[in-house]
Design an enzyme around this catalytic site. Structure first.
Site, PDB file in Angstrom:
ATOM      1  N   TYR A  72       6.562  12.407  -0.791  1.00 60.45           N
ATOM      2  CA  TYR A  72       7.288  11.136  -0.932  1.00 60.45           C
ATOM      3  C   TYR A  72       7.243  10.643  -2.379  1.00 60.45           C
ATOM      4  O   TYR A  72       8.258  10.240  -2.951  1.00 60.45           O
ATOM      5  CB  TYR A  72       6.637  10.101  -0.011  1.00 60.45           C
ATOM      6  CG  TYR A  72       7.242   8.720  -0.088  1.00 60.45           C
ATOM      7  CD1 TYR A  72       8.401   8.425   0.605  1.00 60.45           C
ATOM      8  CD2 TYR A  72       6.647   7.720  -0.856  1.00 60.45           C
ATOM      9  CE1 TYR A  72       8.957   7.155   0.545  1.00 60.45           C
ATOM     10  CE2 TYR A  72       7.197   6.450  -0.925  1.00 60.45           C
ATOM     11  CZ  TYR A  72       8.345   6.169  -0.225  1.00 60.45           C
ATOM     12  OH  TYR A  72       8.899   4.914  -0.298  1.00 60.45           O
ATOM     13  N   LYS A  76      10.450  10.083  -4.847  1.00 59.50           N
ATOM     14  CA  LYS A  76      10.826   8.727  -5.253  1.00 59.50           C
ATOM     15  C   LYS A  76      10.780   8.560  -6.772  1.00 59.50           C
ATOM     16  O   LYS A  76      11.621   7.864  -7.346  1.00 59.50           O
ATOM     17  CB  LYS A  76       9.893   7.714  -4.567  1.00 59.50           C
ATOM     18  CG  LYS A  76      10.259   7.461  -3.120  1.00 59.50           C
ATOM     19  CD  LYS A  76      11.548   6.652  -3.059  1.00 59.50           C
ATOM     20  CE  LYS A  76      11.946   6.327  -1.646  1.00 59.50           C
ATOM     21  NZ  LYS A  76      13.180   5.513  -1.598  1.00 59.50           N
ATOM     22  N   PRO A  99       8.468  -2.297  -4.657  1.00 55.63           N
ATOM     23  CA  PRO A  99       7.723  -3.271  -3.861  1.00 55.63           C
ATOM     24  C   PRO A  99       6.355  -2.724  -3.490  1.00 55.63           C
ATOM     25  O   PRO A  99       6.157  -1.509  -3.422  1.00 55.63           O
ATOM     26  CB  PRO A  99       8.565  -3.436  -2.585  1.00 55.63           C
ATOM     27  CG  PRO A  99       9.765  -2.582  -2.760  1.00 55.63           C
ATOM     28  CD  PRO A  99       9.475  -1.606  -3.864  1.00 55.63           C
ATOM     29  N   THR A 100       5.417  -3.624  -3.243  1.00 57.70           N
ATOM     30  CA  THR A 100       4.132  -3.216  -2.672  1.00 57.70           C
ATOM     31  C   THR A 100       4.325  -3.079  -1.155  1.00 57.70           C
ATOM     32  O   THR A 100       5.453  -3.004  -0.678  1.00 57.70           O
ATOM     33  CB  THR A 100       3.048  -4.248  -3.030  1.00 57.70           C
ATOM     34  OG1 THR A 100       3.596  -5.556  -2.836  1.00 57.70           O
ATOM     35  CG2 THR A 100       2.636  -4.115  -4.479  1.00 57.70           C
ATOM     36  N   VAL A 102       5.243  -3.593   2.334  1.00 58.39           N
ATOM     37  CA  VAL A 102       6.136  -4.601   2.948  1.00 58.39           C
ATOM     38  C   VAL A 102       5.826  -4.756   4.433  1.00 58.39           C
ATOM     39  O   VAL A 102       5.531  -3.774   5.110  1.00 58.39           O
ATOM     40  CB  VAL A 102       7.618  -4.151   2.839  1.00 58.39           C
ATOM     41  CG1 VAL A 102       8.550  -5.284   3.261  1.00 58.39           C
ATOM     42  CG2 VAL A 102       7.957  -3.652   1.458  1.00 58.39           C
ATOM     43  N   HIS A 115       3.435   1.585   9.043  1.00 57.78           N
ATOM     44  CA  HIS A 115       2.474   1.119   8.058  1.00 57.78           C
ATOM     45  C   HIS A 115       1.372   0.293   8.731  1.00 57.78           C
ATOM     46  O   HIS A 115       1.454  -0.025   9.910  1.00 57.78           O
ATOM     47  CB  HIS A 115       3.180   0.315   6.960  1.00 57.78           C
ATOM     48  CG  HIS A 115       3.937   1.194   6.013  1.00 57.78           C
ATOM     49  ND1 HIS A 115       5.279   1.457   6.172  1.00 57.78           N
ATOM     50  CD2 HIS A 115       3.542   1.897   4.940  1.00 57.78           C
ATOM     51  CE1 HIS A 115       5.668   2.287   5.213  1.00 57.78           C
ATOM     52  NE2 HIS A 115       4.640   2.566   4.446  1.00 57.78           N
ATOM     53  N   LYS A 123      -1.254  -2.799  17.906  1.00 60.96           N
ATOM     54  CA  LYS A 123      -2.503  -2.437  18.587  1.00 60.96           C
ATOM     55  C   LYS A 123      -3.242  -3.685  19.080  1.00 60.96           C
ATOM     56  O   LYS A 123      -3.788  -3.701  20.174  1.00 60.96           O
ATOM     57  CB  LYS A 123      -3.413  -1.637  17.638  1.00 60.96           C
ATOM     58  CG  LYS A 123      -2.930  -0.210  17.429  1.00 60.96           C
ATOM     59  CD  LYS A 123      -4.000   0.663  16.786  1.00 60.96           C
ATOM     60  CE  LYS A 123      -3.990   0.605  15.301  1.00 60.96           C
ATOM     61  NZ  LYS A 123      -4.834   1.608  14.641  1.00 60.96           N
ATOM     62  N   TRP A 133      -8.142   1.814  11.617  1.00 60.76           N
ATOM     63  CA  TRP A 133      -8.403   3.151  11.093  1.00 60.76           C
ATOM     64  C   TRP A 133      -9.012   3.086   9.695  1.00 60.76           C
ATOM     65  O   TRP A 133      -8.623   2.248   8.875  1.00 60.76           O
ATOM     66  CB  TRP A 133      -7.108   3.971  11.070  1.00 60.76           C
ATOM     67  CG  TRP A 133      -6.603   4.265  12.454  1.00 60.76           C
ATOM     68  CD1 TRP A 133      -7.320   4.178  13.622  1.00 60.76           C
ATOM     69  CD2 TRP A 133      -5.279   4.665  12.824  1.00 60.76           C
ATOM     70  NE1 TRP A 133      -6.525   4.514  14.693  1.00 60.76           N
ATOM     71  CE2 TRP A 133      -5.272   4.814  14.242  1.00 60.76           C
ATOM     72  CE3 TRP A 133      -4.101   4.909  12.121  1.00 60.76           C
ATOM     73  CZ2 TRP A 133      -4.133   5.208  14.938  1.00 60.76           C
ATOM     74  CZ3 TRP A 133      -2.964   5.305  12.818  1.00 60.76           C
ATOM     75  CH2 TRP A 133      -2.986   5.448  14.203  1.00 60.76           C
ATOM     76  N   ARG A 140      -4.948  -3.671  -0.660  1.00 59.41           N
ATOM     77  CA  ARG A 140      -3.489  -3.604  -0.720  1.00 59.41           C
ATOM     78  C   ARG A 140      -2.913  -4.967  -1.110  1.00 59.41           C
ATOM     79  O   ARG A 140      -3.486  -6.011  -0.773  1.00 59.41           O
ATOM     80  CB  ARG A 140      -2.897  -3.222   0.645  1.00 59.41           C
ATOM     81  CG  ARG A 140      -3.267  -1.823   1.148  1.00 59.41           C
ATOM     82  CD  ARG A 140      -2.605  -0.719   0.345  1.00 59.41           C
ATOM     83  NE  ARG A 140      -2.899   0.610   0.862  1.00 59.41           N
ATOM     84  CZ  ARG A 140      -3.909   1.384   0.448  1.00 59.41           C
ATOM     85  NH1 ARG A 140      -4.745   0.947  -0.477  1.00 59.41           N
ATOM     86  NH2 ARG A 140      -4.073   2.590   0.946  1.00 59.41           N
TER      87      ARG A 140
HETATM   88  P1  GDP Z   1      -0.410   3.042   2.314  1.00 63.36           P
HETATM   89  O1  GDP Z   1      -0.541   1.610   1.863  1.00 63.36           O
HETATM   90  O2  GDP Z   1       0.715   3.763   1.644  1.00 63.36           O
HETATM   91  O3  GDP Z   1      -1.716   3.799   2.202  1.00 63.36           O
HETATM   92  O4  GDP Z   1      -0.009   3.081   3.840  1.00 63.36           O
HETATM   93  P2  GDP Z   1      -0.373   2.227   5.133  1.00 63.36           P
HETATM   94  O5  GDP Z   1       0.438   0.997   5.197  1.00 63.36           O
HETATM   95  O6  GDP Z   1      -0.227   3.214   6.260  1.00 63.36           O
HETATM   96  O7  GDP Z   1      -1.912   1.756   4.972  1.00 63.36           O
HETATM   97  C1  GDP Z   1      -2.941   2.684   5.088  1.00 63.36           C
HETATM   98  C2  GDP Z   1      -4.302   2.016   5.012  1.00 63.36           C
HETATM   99  O8  GDP Z   1      -4.525   1.184   6.157  1.00 63.36           O
HETATM  100  C3  GDP Z   1      -5.411   3.078   5.034  1.00 63.36           C
HETATM  101  O9  GDP Z   1      -6.543   2.581   4.332  1.00 63.36           O
HETATM  102  C4  GDP Z   1      -5.691   3.187   6.530  1.00 63.36           C
HETATM  103  O10 GDP Z   1      -6.989   3.726   6.776  1.00 63.36           O
HETATM  104  C5  GDP Z   1      -5.602   1.720   6.953  1.00 63.36           C
HETATM  105  N1  GDP Z   1      -5.286   1.499   8.385  1.00 63.36           N
HETATM  106  C6  GDP Z   1      -6.098   0.861   9.279  1.00 63.36           C
HETATM  107  N2  GDP Z   1      -5.529   0.816  10.504  1.00 63.36           N
HETATM  108  C7  GDP Z   1      -4.306   1.408  10.384  1.00 63.36           C
HETATM  109  C8  GDP Z   1      -3.227   1.621  11.316  1.00 63.36           C
HETATM  110  O11 GDP Z   1      -3.282   1.288  12.498  1.00 63.36           O
HETATM  111  N3  GDP Z   1      -2.104   2.234  10.825  1.00 63.36           N
HETATM  112  C9  GDP Z   1      -2.000   2.627   9.501  1.00 63.36           C
HETATM  113  N4  GDP Z   1      -0.853   3.201   9.091  1.00 63.36           N
HETATM  114  N5  GDP Z   1      -3.009   2.441   8.610  1.00 63.36           N
HETATM  115  C10 GDP Z   1      -4.140   1.836   9.043  1.00 63.36           C
END
Ligand code: GDP
Length: 246
Positions: A72, A76, A99-100, A102, A115, A123, A133, A140
């Protein structure tokens, strides 16, 4: 083609190929039919993994992205190359925003592919025990989709540069995944147990972005406070559970 950390880790090749085709088809077609302005969407997860913070717009190509989403990220990054080349050859003012993370109504609330915030909202709404997770420690900067939409319109109408611009809340508004999960828990008045599943990946620890360039153009712009934006998103999800993408 977009997705959260876990979809990226499963599908680097698909993310690379689909986004490269989308980039070339959209920009070349726009040029051929004489579209004067295109605003493409990048993301802060395309930034170099090993870097200094905060990251700004001049640093996009300074080193490899995080391993989890290299397909990705490289695809991009190429939009910025496209934009430069269309400007050089045809004087096109095609640009990109960065963007950060979203979130907001109408997001993809799919738990496996989406995301973090829509995943956590879905959940929390469904579960007796919330499984967050990773360690909860990564940081972030989240941006509410309606704030981003306002900024997009400003970019389309007023922003005249080919070089990209980061659309983000300030560095001081960065939150940990744990803090974000707690805000979701409060908004949905969740009373169950919250557990952290450290067998799942954390992804990039942080990608703190600078919004100095944005602030130079728009010093007065106000972002919706994070808890208020989360509450609106949760309310939307609960009210529209049947039709929400999940
Ligand atoms: P990123 O910001 O590009 O890394 O993408 P995400 O929006 O998927 O965020 C990922 C971060 O959130 C990682 O640190 C994951 O371990 C944490 N995380 C915690 N719970 C979840 C969940 O239910 N879904 C996702 N996608 N990430 C999670």
């Amino acid at each position: 083609m977009v997705g959260g950390l876990f979809k990226n880790m499963r599908q680097n090749l698909d993310f690379w190929r689909s986004n490269m085709y989308i980039n070339d088809n959209v920009l070349q077609t726009a040029h051929e039919v004489d579209v004067v302005k295109v605003v493409s969407c990048l993301s802060t997860c395309i930034f170099p993994d090993k870097t200094t913070y905060p990251i700004d717009e001049t640093m996009i190509h300074n080193g490899p992205p995080h391993d989890s989403n290299f397909g990705y990220a490289y695809a991009k990054r190429m939009i910025d190359v496209h934009n430069r080349a269309y400007f050089e050859k045809y004087d096109r003012r095609y640009t990109a925003v960065i963007p950060t993370n979203v979130f907001g109504p109408h997001d993809n609330f799919n738990i496996e592919d989406g995301h973090v915030l829509p995943g956590l909202i879905h959940k929390t709404y469904k579960a007796q025990t919330l499984h967050v997770w990773g360690s909860g420690r990564p940081l972030r900067q989240f941006i509410y989709s309606l704030d981003l939409a306002r900024l997009f319109l400003w970019v389309l109408r007023e922003y005249d540069e080919v070089d990209p611009i980061i659309l983000s809340v300030g560095e001081e508004d960065e939150v940990s995944i744990k803090e974000a999960a707690n805000v979701v828990v409060q908004a949905l008045e969740f009373k169950g147990e919250v557990v952290y599943d450290t067998s799942k990946a954390d992804g990039q620890f942080k990608k703190t972005a600078s919004n100095t360039k944005l602030r130079k153009y728009l010093p007065e712009f106000t972002f919706t406070p994070f808890p208020e934006a989360i509450k609106k998103t949760c309310d939307w999800f609960v009210d529209n559970y049947d039709i929400a993408r999940k």
